[in-house]
Write a protein that holds these residues in place. Structure first.
Motif, PDB file in Angstrom:
ATOM      1  N   TYR A 163       0.817  -1.211   0.000  1.00  0.00           N
ATOM      2  CA  TYR A 163       0.000   0.000   0.000  1.00  0.00           C
ATOM      3  C   TYR A 163       0.854   1.265   0.000  1.00  0.00           C
ATOM      4  CZ  TYR A 163      -3.694  -3.300   0.976  1.00  0.00           C
ATOM      5  OH  TYR A 163      -4.571  -4.346   0.880  1.00  0.00           O
ATOM      6  N   LEU A 168      -2.671   4.705   4.173  1.00  0.00           N
ATOM      7  CA  LEU A 168      -2.518   4.606   5.625  1.00  0.00           C
ATOM      8  C   LEU A 168      -2.802   5.929   6.325  1.00  0.00           C
ATOM      9  CD1 LEU A 168      -0.984   2.032   4.601  1.00  0.00           C
ATOM     10  CD2 LEU A 168       0.591   2.360   6.489  1.00  0.00           C
ATOM     11  N   GLN A 176       0.857   1.616  12.254  1.00  0.00           N
ATOM     12  CA  GLN A 176       1.757   1.726  11.108  1.00  0.00           C
ATOM     13  C   GLN A 176       3.120   1.124  11.448  1.00  0.00           C
ATOM     14  OE1 GLN A 176       2.052   5.497   9.025  1.00  0.00           O
ATOM     15  NE2 GLN A 176       0.031   6.139   9.739  1.00  0.00           N
ATOM     16  N   TYR A 179       2.728  -2.960  12.171  1.00  0.00           N
ATOM     17  CA  TYR A 179       2.220  -3.917  11.177  1.00  0.00           C
ATOM     18  C   TYR A 179       2.662  -3.657   9.733  1.00  0.00           C
ATOM     19  CZ  TYR A 179      -0.834  -5.377  14.977  1.00  0.00           C
ATOM     20  OH  TYR A 179      -1.320  -5.843  16.175  1.00  0.00           O
ATOM     21  N   PHE A 180       3.426  -2.595   9.498  1.00  0.00           N
ATOM     22  CA  PHE A 180       3.843  -2.286   8.131  1.00  0.00           C
ATOM     23  C   PHE A 180       5.361  -2.087   8.062  1.00  0.00           C
ATOM     24  CE2 PHE A 180      -0.575  -1.053   8.363  1.00  0.00           C
ATOM     25  CZ  PHE A 180      -1.087  -1.448   7.132  1.00  0.00           C
ATOM     26  N   TYR A 193       4.289   0.504   1.557  1.00  0.00           N
ATOM     27  CA  TYR A 193       4.224  -0.180   2.839  1.00  0.00           C
ATOM     28  C   TYR A 193       3.700  -1.599   2.672  1.00  0.00           C
ATOM     29  CZ  TYR A 193       4.961   4.494   4.665  1.00  0.00           C
ATOM     30  OH  TYR A 193       5.504   5.724   4.931  1.00  0.00           O
ATOM     31  N   GLN A 194       4.496  -2.539   3.121  1.00  0.00           N
ATOM     32  CA  GLN A 194       4.129  -3.948   3.049  1.00  0.00           C
ATOM     33  C   GLN A 194       3.501  -4.382   4.366  1.00  0.00           C
ATOM     34  OE1 GLN A 194       4.492  -6.350   0.357  1.00  0.00           O
ATOM     35  NE2 GLN A 194       3.025  -7.265   1.768  1.00  0.00           N
ATOM     36  N   LEU A 195       2.292  -4.915   4.275  1.00  0.00           N
ATOM     37  CA  LEU A 195       1.585  -5.367   5.471  1.00  0.00           C
ATOM     38  C   LEU A 195       2.206  -6.650   6.008  1.00  0.00           C
ATOM     39  CD1 LEU A 195      -0.865  -5.040   7.382  1.00  0.00           C
ATOM     40  CD2 LEU A 195      -2.223  -6.312   5.710  1.00  0.00           C
ATOM     41  N   ASP A 196       2.184  -6.785   7.320  1.00  0.00           N
ATOM     42  CA  ASP A 196       2.720  -7.970   7.994  1.00  0.00           C
ATOM     43  C   ASP A 196       2.031  -9.237   7.487  1.00  0.00           C
ATOM     44  OD1 ASP A 196       4.293  -8.916  10.591  1.00  0.00           O
ATOM     45  OD2 ASP A 196       2.351  -9.913  10.578  1.00  0.00           O
TER      46      ASP A 196
END
Length: 282
Positions: A163, A168, A176, A179-180, A193-196
């Motif tokens: 994302y 965000l 943030q 989890y990113f 941003y890559q989500l966990d």
């Protein structure tokens, strides 16, 4: 071929509108003519056509595969993480604790949540983050988060979990950071941003048309936000009846703050903040 901005006649738009309504329930007002032209312009270039009559020939051909591409192009909508943050606060602090308490008393350890019309995933992933923040309270529960959309392309995008900063913009800073992960993206100077991965694994994505009945039952929480505004009154009633069939008694329905069910015959009672509760059947 000269790819000028394609023009659409009233008759052609009426047929486009009818196809969209019949297949999805989405009602395109005449004010959406410009949107339709804009969304389909790049597709016209790909196909080497420059008029809507030629495009309608493809839509009429059930074997062309164009219908799915058309629906994907028209139904792309903006969303972002923790949109209407207050609703997520109520979910965490009031609704989930109430559901957990009730289910413990009933000996039920399953919670099912459905994010309908989930677009590219910020909504169901926001729910998954909230659930992860409550993992102690939910440690003895099996929780399923279903995320559906009629647009197959946004579902594939959602599964990547990547994302922009704008996605965000309403996300609390602590989430943030927790989890990113900031990642570079090829051929771009912007941060992404890559989500966990653990959060991504909590969500089950699937293709679904809201005009068809959902295959799961006893859903405890349904999110259907920023969708009803695109439907006619008849389709709204049709969809609400379908939701009532698959939702559990005392379940909750989240809609956007700009939507309302007050003028519709429904089993859902308004709780405030765009949240409704299904009354228990006798």
């Amino acid at each position: 071929m000269n790819f000028d901005i394609p023009q659409i006649s009233d008759r052609e738009f009426e047929e486009i509108k009818e196809i969209m309504y019949k297949k999805t329930g989405v009602f395109l007002k005449f004010s959406k003519k410009v949107l339709v032209i804009s969304r389909l312009r790049s597709r016209f270039k790909e196909l080497g056509i420059n008029d809507f009559e030629s495009y309608l020939d493809r839509l009429r051909d059930e074997n062309s595969g164009e219908l799915e591409i058309f629906i994907n192009a028209i139904t792309t909508n903006e969303t972002y993480f923790f949109r209407y943050l207050k609703q997520f606060e109520i979910l965490k602090n009031e609704i989930l604790p109430e559901i957990i308490c009730r289910k413990k008393l009933n000996g039920d350890n399953r919670i099912q949540i459905w994010s309908a019309a989930c677009s590219n995933g910020p909504e169901p992933y926001s729910i998954a983050i909230i659930l992860n923040e409550m993992k102690k309270e939910l440690q003895n529960f099996k929780v399923n988060i279903y995320a559906t959309d009629i647009n197959s392309s946004v579902l594939e995008e959602a599964k990547k979990g990547l994302y922009s900063k704008r996605d965000l913009r309403e996300t609390p800073l602590e989430y943030q950071q927790k989890y990113f992960t900031v990642v570079p993206k090829e051929n771009s100077s912007l941060e992404f941003y890559q989500l966990d991965e653990d959060i991504m694994d909590k969500v089950i994505f699937m293709h679904h048309n809201l005009r068809h009945e959902f295959k799961y039952r006893n859903i405890d929480i349904i999110y259907l936000r920023n969708v009803m505004i695109y439907f006619s009154r008849d389709v709204k009633i049709e969809i609400l009846n379908s939701l009532e069939k698959v939702s559990a008694d005392n379940s909750y329905l989240f809609i956007s703050l700009s939507e309302s069910l007050l003028d519709l015959d429904t089993k859902y009672e308004r709780m405030g903040h765009g949240i409704y509760k299904k009354v228990e059947t006798v």
